[in-house]
Motif scaffolding. Sequence first.
Motif, PDB file in Angstrom:
ATOM      1  N   MET A   1     -71.566  -6.608 -28.480  1.00 27.39           N
ATOM      2  CA  MET A   1     -72.141  -5.377 -28.017  1.00 27.39           C
ATOM      3  C   MET A   1     -71.721  -4.277 -28.839  1.00 27.39           C
ATOM      4  SD  MET A   1     -71.753  -3.629 -24.358  1.00 27.39           S
ATOM      5  CE  MET A   1     -70.033  -3.085 -24.503  1.00 27.39           C
TER       6      MET A   1
ATOM      7  N   ILE B   1     -79.684  -6.465 -36.508  1.00 28.47           N
ATOM      8  CA  ILE B   1     -79.360  -6.900 -35.239  1.00 28.47           C
ATOM      9  C   ILE B   1     -80.362  -8.306 -35.194  1.00 28.47           C
ATOM     10  CG2 ILE B   1     -79.769  -6.812 -32.954  1.00 28.47           C
ATOM     11  CD1 ILE B   1     -78.865  -3.789 -33.038  1.00 28.47           C
ATOM     12  N   LEU B   2     -81.660  -8.068 -35.524  1.00 30.00           N
ATOM     13  CA  LEU B   2     -82.442  -9.237 -35.508  1.00 30.00           C
ATOM     14  C   LEU B   2     -82.239 -10.413 -36.279  1.00 30.00           C
ATOM     15  CD1 LEU B   2     -85.753  -7.241 -34.565  1.00 30.00           C
ATOM     16  CD2 LEU B   2     -84.256  -8.739 -32.898  1.00 30.00           C
TER      17      LEU B   2
ATOM     18  N   VAL C   1     -79.009   1.848 -28.095  1.00 29.97           N
ATOM     19  CA  VAL C   1     -78.817   1.273 -26.804  1.00 29.97           C
ATOM     20  C   VAL C   1     -77.284   0.636 -26.685  1.00 29.97           C
ATOM     21  CG1 VAL C   1     -79.885  -0.124 -25.059  1.00 29.97           C
ATOM     22  CG2 VAL C   1     -81.129   0.937 -26.554  1.00 29.97           C
ATOM     23  N   PHE C   2     -77.059  -0.059 -27.697  1.00 31.29           N
ATOM     24  CA  PHE C   2     -75.785  -0.608 -27.846  1.00 31.29           C
ATOM     25  C   PHE C   2     -74.757   0.228 -27.767  1.00 31.29           C
ATOM     26  CE2 PHE C   2     -77.970  -4.606 -29.454  1.00 31.29           C
ATOM     27  CZ  PHE C   2     -77.482  -5.372 -28.390  1.00 31.29           C
TER      28      PHE C   2
ATOM     29  N   MET D   1     -74.295   1.745 -24.432  1.00 31.54           N
ATOM     30  CA  MET D   1     -73.595   0.669 -23.465  1.00 31.54           C
ATOM     31  C   MET D   1     -72.063   0.608 -23.697  1.00 31.54           C
ATOM     32  SD  MET D   1     -76.550  -2.079 -24.184  1.00 31.54           S
ATOM     33  CE  MET D   1     -75.324  -3.556 -23.742  1.00 31.54           C
TER      34      MET D   1
ATOM     35  N   LEU E   1     -78.841   4.800 -18.691  1.00 33.55           N
ATOM     36  CA  LEU E   1     -78.869   3.618 -20.023  1.00 33.55           C
ATOM     37  C   LEU E   1     -80.188   2.908 -19.728  1.00 33.55           C
ATOM     38  CD1 LEU E   1     -75.033   2.327 -20.252  1.00 33.55           C
ATOM     39  CD2 LEU E   1     -76.410   3.551 -21.829  1.00 33.55           C
TER      40      LEU E   1
ATOM     41  N   SER F   1     -82.795   2.520 -22.496  1.00 32.83           N
ATOM     42  CA  SER F   1     -83.142   1.278 -22.981  1.00 32.83           C
ATOM     43  C   SER F   1     -84.740   1.078 -23.037  1.00 32.83           C
ATOM     44  CB  SER F   1     -82.299  -0.061 -22.683  1.00 32.83           C
ATOM     45  OG  SER F   1     -82.827  -0.269 -21.164  1.00 32.83           O
TER      46      SER F   1
ATOM     47  N   PHE G   1     -82.594  -0.361 -30.988  1.00 31.74           N
ATOM     48  CA  PHE G   1     -81.377  -1.216 -30.314  1.00 31.74           C
ATOM     49  C   PHE G   1     -80.055  -0.694 -30.519  1.00 31.74           C
ATOM     50  CE2 PHE G   1     -84.704  -4.730 -30.644  1.00 31.74           C
ATOM     51  CZ  PHE G   1     -85.288  -4.406 -29.376  1.00 31.74           C
TER      52      PHE G   1
ATOM     53  N   PRO H   1     -77.831 -11.771 -36.115  1.00 32.83           N
ATOM     54  CA  PRO H   1     -77.208 -11.347 -34.679  1.00 32.83           C
ATOM     55  C   PRO H   1     -75.439 -11.640 -34.754  1.00 32.83           C
ATOM     56  CG  PRO H   1     -78.500 -13.217 -34.710  1.00 32.83           C
ATOM     57  CD  PRO H   1     -78.967 -12.711 -36.039  1.00 32.83           C
TER      58      PRO H   1
END
Lengths: 327, 298
Positions: free
Chosen positions: B54, B65-66, B266-267, B270, B252, B256, B263, B69
């Motif tokens: 994360m 990220i994709l 969002v991470f 978090m 959050l 998201s 992304f 990973p």
Amino acid sequence: MSEGVIVGQENRLELTRASSTAGARERTGGASPRIRRRRPRWSGLVWVLPGLVVLFLFVYYPLVLNFGYSFQQSNIFTGEQTFVGADNYVKLAGDPIFWRALGNNVLYAGISIVFQVFLALVLAAIIESLRSHRWRAVLRSVYFIPSAMSLTVIGLLFTFIYQPDGGLLNGVLGALGLDSLQQAWLGDPKTAMTAIIMMSQWQGFGYSALLFAVAIQRIPQEIYEAAALDGIGPFRRIFSITIPLVREMTALMMIVTLSGAFQVFNEVMVTTGGGPDNSTQVLGTWLYRSGFVKNDFGYAAAIAVVMFVITLALAIAQVVYANRRRV
Amino acid sequence: MAVTTAFGATEATPTRRRPKPIGALGFGRIVGRLLLIGVLAALAIIVLYPILWMALSSLKSNSEILSSPFGWPAELDLSSYGRAFAGGVGEYFLNSVIVTVASVIATTLLSAWAAYGLTRVTIPFSKPILYIIIGGLMLAPTVAVIPLVKLLQGWGIYDTYWALIILYTAFRIPFTTFLIRSYMIDLPIEVDEAAVLDGARSSQIFWRIVLPMSAPIITSAVILQVLFAWNEYLFALIFIGSDSLKTLPVGLATLSSRAVTDFPSVFAGMTIAAVPMIALFFLCQKYFIRGLSDGIGK
């Protein structure tokens, strides 16, 4: 145990029992005239009143109102309320999604018992039997970390982990050559509920293990020393001594875990919201959906009553057990 | 006790004696030991890796990220944190702080007062009062949510900080009172009596004597309340409508659902939400565990 008007005396008794030095006994024991039952003072209620008022207004009063709501059909927009008798409960009994939600809660409870009671207990027993003090402390802390994180963060994190493309879990499976097991974990009604429950175990097992560890540390060391003299090995030490001796904590954790499983909300709400195809619906999310999405407050209140009955039964079991334990 | 020692700190060596292995370890025991270490280590990795992932993902680009990973981020890019703040995380963070601090103060004070009244002052009906307070432990928040909507609207505090502050306080008074009471009941009453002889009133005894003596359990209660208020989701979801008043957990989730194309931010959000609680746990581990075990084990 005596409580209430003679609270002061109870304290004194505790102290007398606890004190081993002669000095302390002199101060507390004997025929000291100061030890006398005091008459209750009404003015003392000032101390408990603020908390009680808040508790009554925001916890007990809504709870009572909820029972009333469950016999009504209410419209949030017009504020109109009609008495409909047991209609909401009849509707509930015939609602397949309600039964599915209840079934999911039961599944949640079953799996949680396995992970957060039995496996956590064995894990705690193993950790506490380690020789290195430092490693014991490190492991306890490491396993606990997820419990300090918010369920929203964990829910979002696992949404990424369970993603079919670029998700961590499928990536790991691919790297291990287990491509055939790759799934759209949260997107498939067959796997979604299990995926959420496993996320929940990931979060919760360290918390239970930590509490078991605390209970294990209260076991007197002499028992282990005697066992060592008898040549008992590490495996039997855990299963014949440690685990039987923390059975009170085990029973308590079982009730706490069960009760938690019937209150599940956040885990599902953040990941699937009850979908796909209501496959991950639990009582909490079905209540939310009925009340706040479909504006069927009476029906949602009836679901709340069912949740109340289940959790109350578990709580009573806990109290009865705790009282029996004390004797 | 060993567990109450802070993580990483040097621990007082207890008198825990273990059987010394006699001579060389058997082959079976070595295999068993390795297996054990393997299982414990694997569990630790299963717990830690997603959290590390994360934090690392917050430093990557969306496509990274994709595409990768696993690996480390190609470059140290902190811009996602800026975008998270721009997306409202700073505001959510502040809201969480306000609600948490206020509810911690209210819960602790009301509970400590009640615990004092129940243990140090002889009051009428103290037993029923105790049962009423602790009985609140049995009630799941979900059960009261439906009527609370109308009640809070009627009282004019729906969609304000007060809604969360009051509810977080009300629903935690039972647990916190229970926790503090079980500590205060063991404090010697002689100190109170001496103070009474010196002419102190009960409020003076509370503030000057009993509260300071209860500092350890008050600390535990505060930490557990911080953890609860910071992470609470159900009430925050239902009783806050305005985006500007949302706390981190709900904020959050909103972030998201909006940021499907970003992304990393969002991470980042978090990570911002998780780090304070993990840090608090490590800093105050001693009190954390004490509170947990007293609350559940007694």
